[in-house]
Each structure stands twice: as structure tokens, then as C-alpha cells.
Enzyme design. Sequence first.
Site, mmCIF file in Angstrom:
data_model
loop_
_atom_site.group_PDB
_atom_site.id
_atom_site.type_symbol
_atom_site.label_atom_id
_atom_site.label_comp_id
_atom_site.label_asym_id
_atom_site.label_seq_id
_atom_site.Cartn_x
_atom_site.Cartn_y
_atom_site.Cartn_z
ATOM 1 N N SER A 179 2.827 0.024 -9.527
ATOM 2 C CA SER A 179 3.821 -0.644 -8.802
ATOM 3 C C SER A 179 3.963 -1.783 -9.596
ATOM 4 C CB SER A 179 2.083 -1.331 -7.691
ATOM 5 O OG SER A 179 3.164 -2.542 -6.906
ATOM 6 N N LYS B 54 -3.574 -1.980 -11.671
ATOM 7 C CA LYS B 54 -1.599 -1.280 -12.140
ATOM 8 C C LYS B 54 -1.118 -1.632 -13.121
ATOM 9 C CE LYS B 54 -1.762 0.487 -6.897
ATOM 10 N NZ LYS B 54 -2.098 2.042 -7.278
ATOM 11 N N ASP C 38 -13.285 12.475 -2.571
ATOM 12 C CA ASP C 38 -12.596 11.200 -2.581
ATOM 13 C C ASP C 38 -13.224 10.671 -4.308
ATOM 14 O OD1 ASP C 38 -13.298 8.237 -2.761
ATOM 15 O OD2 ASP C 38 -14.911 8.401 -2.074
ATOM 16 N N TYR D 254 -5.659 -6.109 -7.188
ATOM 17 C CA TYR D 254 -4.924 -5.358 -7.245
ATOM 18 C C TYR D 254 -4.282 -4.698 -8.466
ATOM 19 C CZ TYR D 254 -1.627 -1.400 -4.859
ATOM 20 O OH TYR D 254 -0.697 -0.913 -4.559
HETATM 21 N N1 LIG Z 1 3.195 0.615 0.441
HETATM 22 C C1 LIG Z 1 3.425 -0.350 -0.671
HETATM 23 O O1 LIG Z 1 4.134 -1.308 -0.727
HETATM 24 C C2 LIG Z 1 2.724 0.441 -2.121
HETATM 25 C C3 LIG Z 1 1.902 0.988 -2.527
HETATM 26 N N2 LIG Z 1 1.335 1.540 -3.766
HETATM 27 C C4 LIG Z 1 0.352 1.980 -4.045
HETATM 28 O O2 LIG Z 1 1.336 3.625 -3.238
HETATM 29 C C5 LIG Z 1 0.087 4.591 -2.958
HETATM 30 C C6 LIG Z 1 0.256 5.481 -2.081
HETATM 31 O O3 LIG Z 1 -0.016 4.165 -1.111
HETATM 32 P P1 LIG Z 1 -0.219 3.698 0.836
HETATM 33 O O4 LIG Z 1 0.846 5.459 1.068
HETATM 34 O O5 LIG Z 1 1.360 2.852 0.907
HETATM 35 O O6 LIG Z 1 -0.671 3.485 1.249
HETATM 36 P P2 LIG Z 1 -1.542 4.139 2.225
HETATM 37 O O7 LIG Z 1 -3.154 3.186 2.592
HETATM 38 O O8 LIG Z 1 -0.410 4.670 3.259
HETATM 39 O O9 LIG Z 1 -2.090 5.289 2.299
HETATM 40 C C7 LIG Z 1 -3.337 5.780 0.981
HETATM 41 C C8 LIG Z 1 -4.061 6.994 1.205
HETATM 42 O O10 LIG Z 1 -5.529 7.051 -0.246
HETATM 43 C C9 LIG Z 1 -5.835 7.846 1.301
HETATM 44 N N3 LIG Z 1 -7.460 7.009 0.067
HETATM 45 C C10 LIG Z 1 -7.841 5.801 -0.386
HETATM 46 N N4 LIG Z 1 -9.163 6.151 -0.628
HETATM 47 C C11 LIG Z 1 -9.231 7.467 -1.310
HETATM 48 C C12 LIG Z 1 -11.104 7.853 -2.016
HETATM 49 N N5 LIG Z 1 -11.185 6.996 -2.330
HETATM 50 N N6 LIG Z 1 -10.486 8.783 -2.724
HETATM 51 C C13 LIG Z 1 -8.886 9.864 -1.556
HETATM 52 N N7 LIG Z 1 -7.976 9.155 -0.589
HETATM 53 C C14 LIG Z 1 -8.219 8.097 -0.864
HETATM 54 C C15 LIG Z 1 -5.965 6.896 2.109
HETATM 55 O O11 LIG Z 1 -7.207 7.777 3.061
HETATM 56 C C16 LIG Z 1 -4.942 7.681 2.198
HETATM 57 O O12 LIG Z 1 -4.499 8.466 2.761
HETATM 58 C C17 LIG Z 1 -1.507 3.852 -3.729
HETATM 59 O O13 LIG Z 1 -1.570 4.054 -4.890
HETATM 60 C C18 LIG Z 1 -0.341 2.139 -3.638
HETATM 61 O O14 LIG Z 1 -1.092 1.126 -4.606
HETATM 62 C C19 LIG Z 1 2.220 0.936 -5.056
HETATM 63 C C20 LIG Z 1 3.092 0.092 -4.204
HETATM 64 C C21 LIG Z 1 3.697 -0.644 -3.104
HETATM 65 C C1 LIG Z 2 2.352 -5.338 -4.370
HETATM 66 C C2 LIG Z 2 2.747 -4.477 -3.501
HETATM 67 O O1 LIG Z 2 3.710 -4.172 -2.145
HETATM 68 C C3 LIG Z 2 1.830 -3.591 -3.787
HETATM 69 C C4 LIG Z 2 0.674 -2.650 -2.560
HETATM 70 O O2 LIG Z 2 1.578 -2.583 -4.629
#
Ligand SMILES: NC(=O)C1=CN([C@@H]2O[C@H](COP(=O)(O)OP(=O)(O)OC[C@H]3O[C@@H](n4cnc5c(N)ncnc54)[C@H](O)[C@@H]3O)[C@@H](O)[C@H]2O)C=CC1
Ligand SMILES: CC(=O)C(C)=O
Length: 256
Positions: A139, A156, A59, A152
Amino acid sequence: MADSSVALVTGAARGIGAGIARRLAADGFDLALVDLSAPEGTAGEVREAGRRAVALAADVTDRDAVFGAVDSAVAELGGLDVVVNNAGIALVGPVTDVSADELHRLFAVNVNGVLWGIQAAAASFQARGVRGKIINASSIAGHEGFAMLGAYSATKFAVRALTQAAAKELAAKGITVNAYCPGVVGTDMWVEIDKRFAELTGADEGETYAKFVDGIALGRAQTPEDVAAFVSYLAGPDSDYMTGQAGLIDGGLVFR
Ligand SMILES: NC(=O)C1=CN([C@@H]2O[C@H](COP(=O)(O)OP(=O)(O)OC[C@H]3O[C@@H](n4cnc5c(N)ncnc54)[C@H](O)[C@@H]3O)[C@@H](O)[C@H]2O)C=CC1
Ligand SMILES: CC(=O)C(C)=O
């Protein structure tokens, strides 16, 4: 890149983190993959691509667990050159309604988790004399505060601040620190964001996502592969002269 380069990716079980792992494996990295439960599925994909992988449960809010994951990566894969602090969670709601518990959890994952990752990576790189690379998930919401995503967005923006300060502090050691700033990526996170917008605003399910995608100049939602291609650059030698930057990779949505 040396054949034995090793990268660690947090939040690697799915979404962008899994995409980054697949891309770095294709680039020739061995991978330490970290998530709340050991991401065995992604590790299997990396091994199928011909690289070594270890799947670790940690975590990122737990500083000792993050340091432990970094130590395990070095012990099991024989080194560590790149750390991608990708794990993050979303929170949808007006700034006027965010509770103390929600804010605490959000910052614990998105900010503290990145900070522990920077610290663990820097300690490990310096102990082994490695001119490593630290790469953090920010982000578009780290460049602009979005309505209903204010808290959020604050996390970021904080990631950008940590990235800049750590880059300045670690440059003399030859360690670079950069961030990637995706836009609207079609992962489970956006399924959850869209659903929560619908609950809170009365929008139809799918409507918020469609509205955001509509604003993208290149006319489509982003894929984890789009993000991973930029992270591949940040992890590789072509970015050796870049540090302290938080690059937008969003198809043309936020212009800075
Ligand atoms: N999906 C989007 O549109 C965007 C995402 N991001 C950022 O990119 C990163 C990845 O996003 P996604 O893949 O879309 O998210 P997601 O929710 O699909 O995957 C996130 C992963 O992080 C893991 N996770 C969450 N909390 C955790 C913890 N405390 N310790 C270890 N692992 C943990 C989850 O189990 C999951 O496997 C994040 O930091 C998110 O904020 C940034 C901009 C846009
Ligand atoms: C703004 C946005 O789409 C995220 C999840 O970072």
C-alpha cells in the site's frame, strides 16, 4: 503467455481482488479464487470471460488452508504460475490505542497471510520446476506511516520486507516476488475506513475519503481496474527482469 497459465488470487470475492481476477482472466489466465467464503460470484465472471475458474474457501491466517488452496488450484486447473496474495483488512485508530487482540488479528491476515502465501507458492513452484511469480498487496501505507492507520501501515511495511527478502532467496530458482502499492481505491475497505474515521474523529461520513482523494495528483480516486492493470504487468512476461520491488500505483499521492 502460455494458453494454460494459472493464477491464484486471495481476497477475490470483491474489491481489488475481484478486479485482479477479471483482468487476469482477460489476459488469458485460468483462475483459482480464494476468500473466506468461496467467491462464486467472481468465479462466474471469470467463466463468462471464457476462462476456467475454481472458487475456494480458505482463511489466509491458516497456513494449512493456504497450502491446501494452492494444492487444489494445481489439482483442479492443472498447474499454477502466479500467486497474488491480495487479502487484507484495515484497522483505524491511533497507535496509542491499538489493543493486543486488534494487532494480532491485523498481523495474522496482512502479514502472516502473505507469508503463508509466499511459502505455499514457492513450495509448489519448486516442486513442479515452475519459474513462477509471487505478487503481494502492500500500500502507500507501506511507504509512509499514516495517522490513524499506524498499525495497518506497519503490516504493509512488513509486506515490503517479506517481498524483498523472498525475492533475494528465490531468485536463483527463477521465481520473482514483487508487491503493488495502491493509494485510495474506492472499495468496501475504504467505506469502512471512512466510517471508522468519522466515529473516532468526529469527521462527517465521506469527509476523510474526500480529503485523501483531494491529495491525489491525477485528481480522482483509484479503481480496482487501475490496480489490476499493474498486477497484470507483474503477472506477465514483461516484468520478468523485475523482482523485490514494491511499486506505487496511486495516481500520484506518495512520491518515492
Ligand atoms: N482499498 C484501498 O484503498 C487499498 C487497499 N489495499 C490493499 O489491497 C488489498 C485488497 O483491498 P480491498 O479490495 O480494498 O479490500 P476489501 O475489504 O474490499 O476486500 C478484501 C477481501 O479480502 C477478503 N479477506 C479478508 N480477510 C481474509 C482472510 N483472513 N482470508 C481470506 N480472505 C480474506 C475479504 O473477505 C474481502 O473479500 C488489501 O490487502 C488492502 O490492504 C492497499 C492500498 C489501498
Ligand atoms: C492507505 C490506504 O488507503 C489503504 C487502505 O491502504
